[in-house]
Design a protein around this motif. Structure first.
Motif, mmCIF file in Angstrom:
data_model
loop_
_atom_site.group_PDB
_atom_site.id
_atom_site.type_symbol
_atom_site.label_atom_id
_atom_site.label_comp_id
_atom_site.label_asym_id
_atom_site.label_seq_id
_atom_site.Cartn_x
_atom_site.Cartn_y
_atom_site.Cartn_z
ATOM 1 N N VAL A 33 4.288 5.933 -5.625
ATOM 2 C CA VAL A 33 3.233 5.934 -7.149
ATOM 3 C C VAL A 33 3.054 7.240 -7.174
ATOM 4 C CG1 VAL A 33 2.635 5.353 -9.519
ATOM 5 C CG2 VAL A 33 4.049 3.943 -7.838
ATOM 6 N N LEU A 38 2.746 1.886 -3.570
ATOM 7 C CA LEU A 38 1.097 2.468 -4.742
ATOM 8 C C LEU A 38 1.224 4.429 -3.947
ATOM 9 C CD1 LEU A 38 -2.147 0.548 -4.243
ATOM 10 C CD2 LEU A 38 -0.263 0.805 -6.067
ATOM 11 N N LEU A 39 1.089 4.279 -2.880
ATOM 12 C CA LEU A 39 1.539 6.000 -2.414
ATOM 13 C C LEU A 39 2.353 6.534 -2.970
ATOM 14 C CD1 LEU A 39 -1.018 7.006 -0.623
ATOM 15 C CD2 LEU A 39 0.491 6.957 1.148
ATOM 16 N N LEU A 48 0.565 -1.196 -0.105
ATOM 17 C CA LEU A 48 0.016 0.126 -0.119
ATOM 18 C C LEU A 48 0.903 1.259 -0.203
ATOM 19 C CD1 LEU A 48 -2.610 -0.950 2.443
ATOM 20 C CD2 LEU A 48 -3.458 -0.419 0.128
#
Lengths: 288, 290
Positions: free
Chosen positions: A112, A109-110, A106
């Motif tokens: 990115v 993802l952040l 997670l």
């Protein structure tokens, strides 16, 4: 760094010249905002006003619905700062201090998200805001109306998601000593208490930096209000300024007065929180 | 404290941020990639057209102009503001009186909104009443309509971009310089090295990673320039100052060619991501120095 006399003299010379280049345009804005209409009509050539007209500021305020624009800016900025601070610190704390399944994925993802410019997401964000179900005349599938467009929600809610804020908060909480958690665990308190009673009270510097960053970003934002709103009732001060210019093309004294009025909150904050301004500039640059 | 509750707490804590991030950043990015392969006007559902938008982009003279102008803006603003920032940062590290005041005043243009900056310069550059043309006429130089002539519009925006950007570069570099150990300078001073020599042989090499970061971040920012151009020149006259982002906005929100504008956005995204990844790669090679 040690320096000789000539070096110091050259240094002052460079500093003075560049400081003048930085400040003179702003000083001229101020002087212009104080000049009378007659002086303009006669073709004002002096730097300083022949006579000072502070009443220009009141006239500028009266020429547009500045009360409304100010209220919009205050509501939107206030809500965005408060909300994003709560959400960012919560998430940053969890990512830094709690082990849970999926944490690294997670967080990746952040990360990115840090690379994605606001200009790229504006079209699909617009489409998302337009199709929020059951708002602004939309049916439950998000069709038919304008959704959150042209409302406070459009200006506030997207601002609450911040990869940058979460990232900064995580960095801050990672630096905290382990002993903090251990003391709390011995007391038998859970993560919620640990966060609200131990970490949050220690977060002053983080909150100041993130708060300033968000405040400047939202108060100064022109791009999103321009695209997500269109009714005059939803204008923020930055949009108001742009419209005011169109309506009063020649009256530069009033336009400059309005420009300074809109900048006052930023200038005051800058004087009060210089350290945080500088820190937020540095951290925003180093980590994109 | 109940263990089951403690297990879901982390998910509850990250939920608001992650949900909004998905809704407003991640899904939008996926969606814009999809839309870039479609014809979409918002009136009807998107129609798949394959790479048609991208082929059109390649042959679109206005987009070509926008790319060239953005490149000019990048070249015109990034290196000069970094250079000025470096000189200022170097000068400010000498033990001078009034350091804080100088630093604040120089950074001031950088904290104002782009609208306020644009308004200030609209007045300064006003062809008839503006102080710039007035000052030039004192020296017998004919004034011009800086923002509304095709040969000066982009240049004017670039100068204003430098004006707002130099303070930021200075602040970031000052931060970097303050991270350099004082003892290095003391040793050099004992060897009799002057301030300038100390700067060239100690500060500059150690500042390299920060300079790289600053270069990358300023590059990315310059690719995204919109507000200044939109307010000062509207991209005109005759597209002389239009940029990639002004083109995205006019194609999407004025002409409603959402698919086509999405393709432009994807190009911007791809370039930005490539540069950021490059930074990570170079940054990790340099990280031993930090």
């Amino acid at each position: 760094m040690n320096s000789t006399k000539t070096e110091r003299f050259t240094a002052y010379l460079i500093l003075t010249v560049i400081t003048l280049l930085a400040v003179l345009p702003l000083l001229m804005t101020f002087f212009t905002s104080m000049k009378g209409d007659e002086e303009f009509a006669a073709g004002a050539t002096r730097l300083l006003p022949a006579a000072w007209h502070p009443s220009n500021y009141i006239r500028a305020l009266q020429m547009a619905e500045w009360g409304l624009f100010l209220k919009n800016s205050v509501v939107v900025t206030g809500a965005a700062v408060l909300g994003s601070l709560i959400f960012n610190t919560m998430a940053g704390f969890a990512f830094a201090r709690i082990r849970f399944k999926g944490r690294s994925l997670l967080f990746l993802l952040l990360l990115v998200g840090l690379m994605i410019p606001a200009q790229v997401t504006v079209i699909p964000q617009f489409l998302v805001l337009k199709s929020i179900p059951l708002f602004g005349g939309n049916d439950m599938f998000g069709h038919g109306g304008n959704g959150w467009l042209d409302s406070y929600y459009a200006l506030i809610v997207p601002e609450l998601s911040g990869a940058f804020g979460v990232f900064m908060a995580r960095q801050f909480y990672l630096q905290m000593p382990k002993a903090l958690d251990e003391a709390a665990y011995i007391d038998g308190s859970g993560y919620t208490r640990l966060f609200f009673f131990i970490y949050l009270p220690l977060s002053g510097p983080l909150i100041a930096t993130l708060g300033i960053f968000k405040f400047v970003g939202v108060w100064n934002d022109f791009f999103h209000p321009l695209i997500y709103t269109n009714s005059p009732a939803m204008r923020t001060v930055q949009l108001g300024l742009q419209v005011f210019r169109g309506e009063n093309q020649v009256q530069y004294n009033l336009l400059m007065a309005a420009t300074l009025l809109v900048s006052i909150p930023i200038l005051v904050m800058f004087l009060l929180f210089q350290k945080q301004f500088i820190r937020s500039a540095i951290s925003s640059s180093v980590k994109g | 404290m109940n263990k089951g509750w403690n297990r879901i707490v982390p998910y509850l804590l990250i939920f608001p941020s992650m949900f909004l991030f998905l809704l407003f950043v991640l899904i939008p990015v996926l969606r814009i990639i999809y839309l870039s392969f479609t014809d979409y006007t918002m009136l009807q559902p998107p129609v798949w057209t394959g790479s048609a938008n991208y082929t059109k982009l390649l042959h679109d003279p206005i987009f070509g102009k926008a790319v060239r102008n953005t490149a000019c803006y990048w070249l015109g603003t990034v290196l000069p503001s970094m250079g000025l920032g470096l000189v200022l940062a170097a000068v400010l590290t000498l033990r001078l009186k009034g350091l804080a005041a100088f630093r604040a005043l120089i950074y001031l243009p950088g904290v104002l909104s782009s609208v306020a900056v644009a308004m200030t310069w609209l007045w300064l550059l006003d062809p008839l009443q503006g102080p710039v043309n007035r000052m030039l006429s004192l020296f017998g130089v004919a004034g011009r309509n800086w923002l509304q002539s095709p040969d000066t519009s982009l240049g004017s925006v670039i100068v204003i971009g430098i004006w707002t950007g130099m303070g930021f570069a200075m602040i970031v570099l000052l931060g970097g310089i303050q991270g350099i150990s004082e003892s290095l300078y003391e040793a050099a001073a004992l060897d009799g090295a002057s301030g300038v020599r100390q700067f060239i042989h100690i500060t500059l090499p150690l500042l390299q990673p920060i300079l790289l970061f600053l270069f990358i971040i300023s590059t990315i920012r310059s690719f995204q320039v919109f507000d200044l151009v939109y307010i000062l020149t509207g991209g005109g006259p005759a597209n002389s100052s239009t940029t990639v982002v002004t083109q995205i906005v006019s194609a999407s929100f004025q002409d409603y060619r959402m698919g086509y504008a999405s393709a432009m956005s994807v190009v911007l995204l791809a370039v930005t991501m490539a540069i950021t990844l490059l930074q990570y790669k170079m940054g990790s090679r340099n990280s031993s120095m930090e």
